[in-house]
Design an enzyme around this catalytic site. Sequence first.
Site, mmCIF file in Angstrom:
data_model
loop_
_atom_site.group_PDB
_atom_site.id
_atom_site.type_symbol
_atom_site.label_atom_id
_atom_site.label_comp_id
_atom_site.label_asym_id
_atom_site.label_seq_id
_atom_site.Cartn_x
_atom_site.Cartn_y
_atom_site.Cartn_z
ATOM 1 N N LYS A 13 0.838 -1.211 0.000
ATOM 2 C CA LYS A 13 0.000 0.000 0.000
ATOM 3 C C LYS A 13 0.872 1.259 0.000
ATOM 4 O O LYS A 13 0.682 2.162 -0.796
ATOM 5 C CB LYS A 13 -0.913 0.036 1.249
ATOM 6 C CG LYS A 13 -1.818 -1.165 1.410
ATOM 7 C CD LYS A 13 -2.683 -1.044 2.663
ATOM 8 C CE LYS A 13 -1.930 -1.075 3.984
ATOM 9 N NZ LYS A 13 -1.255 -2.348 4.277
ATOM 10 N N ARG A 88 -10.020 0.693 8.330
ATOM 11 C CA ARG A 88 -9.525 -0.627 8.701
ATOM 12 C C ARG A 88 -10.521 -1.412 9.542
ATOM 13 O O ARG A 88 -10.228 -2.535 9.949
ATOM 14 C CB ARG A 88 -8.277 -0.420 9.555
ATOM 15 C CG ARG A 88 -7.024 -1.003 9.008
ATOM 16 C CD ARG A 88 -5.959 -0.459 9.919
ATOM 17 N NE ARG A 88 -4.747 -1.162 9.889
ATOM 18 C CZ ARG A 88 -3.670 -0.739 9.222
ATOM 19 N NH1 ARG A 88 -3.715 0.328 8.484
ATOM 20 N NH2 ARG A 88 -2.574 -1.409 9.334
HETATM 21 P P1 AP5 Z 1 4.895 -1.562 1.986
HETATM 22 O O1 AP5 Z 1 4.537 -0.826 0.764
HETATM 23 O O2 AP5 Z 1 5.637 -0.831 3.054
HETATM 24 O O3 AP5 Z 1 3.611 -2.310 2.559
HETATM 25 P P2 AP5 Z 1 2.308 -1.753 3.267
HETATM 26 O O4 AP5 Z 1 1.134 -2.413 2.628
HETATM 27 O O5 AP5 Z 1 2.321 -0.270 3.327
HETATM 28 O O6 AP5 Z 1 2.489 -2.414 4.693
HETATM 29 P P3 AP5 Z 1 2.435 -1.807 6.165
HETATM 30 O O7 AP5 Z 1 3.254 -2.702 7.031
HETATM 31 O O8 AP5 Z 1 2.752 -0.352 6.165
HETATM 32 O O9 AP5 Z 1 0.931 -2.035 6.477
HETATM 33 P P4 AP5 Z 1 0.260 -2.022 7.828
HETATM 34 O O10 AP5 Z 1 -1.126 -1.941 7.389
HETATM 35 O O11 AP5 Z 1 0.588 -3.162 8.708
HETATM 36 O O12 AP5 Z 1 0.925 -0.780 8.593
HETATM 37 P P5 AP5 Z 1 0.442 0.711 8.825
HETATM 38 O O13 AP5 Z 1 1.623 1.573 8.843
HETATM 39 O O14 AP5 Z 1 -0.670 1.039 7.935
HETATM 40 O O15 AP5 Z 1 5.769 -2.841 1.539
HETATM 41 C C1 AP5 Z 1 6.307 -3.731 2.497
HETATM 42 C C2 AP5 Z 1 7.702 -4.197 2.053
HETATM 43 O O16 AP5 Z 1 7.581 -5.008 0.879
HETATM 44 C C3 AP5 Z 1 8.661 -3.074 1.674
HETATM 45 O O17 AP5 Z 1 9.960 -3.440 2.094
HETATM 46 C C4 AP5 Z 1 8.577 -2.991 0.153
HETATM 47 O O18 AP5 Z 1 9.785 -2.547 -0.406
HETATM 48 C C5 AP5 Z 1 8.277 -4.434 -0.230
HETATM 49 N N1 AP5 Z 1 7.372 -4.545 -1.372
HETATM 50 C C6 AP5 Z 1 6.299 -3.767 -1.666
HETATM 51 N N2 AP5 Z 1 5.708 -4.172 -2.793
HETATM 52 C C7 AP5 Z 1 6.412 -5.269 -3.230
HETATM 53 C C8 AP5 Z 1 6.286 -6.138 -4.364
HETATM 54 N N3 AP5 Z 1 5.295 -5.990 -5.272
HETATM 55 N N4 AP5 Z 1 7.185 -7.158 -4.479
HETATM 56 C C9 AP5 Z 1 8.177 -7.318 -3.563
HETATM 57 N N5 AP5 Z 1 8.355 -6.522 -2.479
HETATM 58 C C10 AP5 Z 1 7.478 -5.509 -2.316
HETATM 59 O O19 AP5 Z 1 -0.141 0.609 10.309
HETATM 60 C C11 AP5 Z 1 0.712 0.369 11.411
HETATM 61 C C12 AP5 Z 1 -0.099 0.303 12.694
HETATM 62 O O20 AP5 Z 1 -0.753 1.570 12.922
HETATM 63 C C13 AP5 Z 1 -1.232 -0.726 12.724
HETATM 64 O O21 AP5 Z 1 -0.771 -2.006 13.080
HETATM 65 C C14 AP5 Z 1 -2.169 -0.108 13.762
HETATM 66 O O22 AP5 Z 1 -1.700 -0.327 15.064
HETATM 67 C C15 AP5 Z 1 -2.053 1.376 13.468
HETATM 68 N N6 AP5 Z 1 -3.051 1.846 12.489
HETATM 69 C C16 AP5 Z 1 -2.796 2.366 11.255
HETATM 70 N N7 AP5 Z 1 -3.931 2.674 10.617
HETATM 71 C C17 AP5 Z 1 -4.942 2.346 11.460
HETATM 72 C C18 AP5 Z 1 -6.358 2.411 11.363
HETATM 73 N N8 AP5 Z 1 -6.970 2.880 10.263
HETATM 74 N N9 AP5 Z 1 -7.081 1.974 12.434
HETATM 75 C C19 AP5 Z 1 -6.497 1.527 13.552
HETATM 76 N N10 AP5 Z 1 -5.158 1.418 13.705
HETATM 77 C C20 AP5 Z 1 -4.384 1.833 12.659
HETATM 78 MG MG MG Z 2 2.423 1.149 4.862
#
Ligand code: AP5
Ligand code: MG
Length: 213
Positions: A13, A88
């Site tokens: 994402k 989410r």
């Molecule tokens: P990346 O693009 O970073 O993946 P992502 O989908 O953004 O994953 P996140 O870990 O950021 O998602 P998340 O939902 O757990 O975390 P968030 O920050 O939103 O890619 C991942 C890796 O893979 C990278 O190294 C990249 O280079 C590689 N990659 C990407 N695409 C690839 C491909 N096609 N092939 C190979 N490699 C690839 O949330 C964190 C925390 O915040 C949550 O756990 C929660 O506690 C809180 N939070 C956030 N939003 C909310 C909400 N709406 N409600 C409640 N709590 C929330």
């Molecule tokens: Mg992310």
Amino acid sequence: MNLIFMGPPGAGKGTQARQIAEKYSIPQLSTGDMLRAAVKAGSEVGLKAKAAMESGGLVTDEIVVGIIGDRINEADCAGGFILDGFPRTVAQAEALEVMLKERSLKIDHVIDITADSEALVARITGRSTCSKCGEGYHKQHKAPAKAGICDKCGGALATRADDNEETVRNRLSVYEAQTAPVIDFYKNGGSFKTVDGMQNMDAVFQSLCDILG
Ligand code: AP5
Ligand code: MG
């Protein structure tokens, strides 16, 4: 153009939202990034969010709905925005409907980026992010030219506190229990699309551009 990027942790994402934001000149609104900034700043929101984030659980709906409600009022969102990691829960999706209606806005595309669980664990445990410009890296799929240094700005690469295997597995089960039902919320609307996140990053980007036109 108002977009929602959905998908499990590590689906890509953030990687894709950054590129789409640049191409279409609309901001990426990542609740995860905003919450991490709040934790780092030690603000009231950050203090409330810290424990849930570290365990891989969700921060309360009230907090994230408040953050997004404030953020979409800002001037740079007038031409559109990408919601990355929000909504989410079904309650967040319902709150978003209300926010959009109040502002006479609508979502043009809800895009679900899919990927296999084991690939997600490997992606997340291999991830690093530039602490200065936010560019994302991966030790196999997108390694920086110089270890620990951002290719784009020379900033230091950092790993997220919640990117260890145990927390990732918890994030995946929280996703299944609380976020997967949001797909059903959007599925029957005409704006819902799925993109195969198991393709390489450039192919995922192309698939998104094909949808967005
Ligand atoms: P990346 O693009 O970073 O993946 P992502 O989908 O953004 O994953 P996140 O870990 O950021 O998602 P998340 O939902 O757990 O975390 P968030 O920050 O939103 O890619 C991942 C890796 O893979 C990278 O190294 C990249 O280079 C590689 N990659 C990407 N695409 C690839 C491909 N096609 N092939 C190979 N490699 C690839 O949330 C964190 C925390 O915040 C949550 O756990 C929660 O506690 C809180 N939070 C956030 N939003 C909310 C909400 N709406 N409600 C409640 N709590 C929330
Ligand atoms: Mg992310």
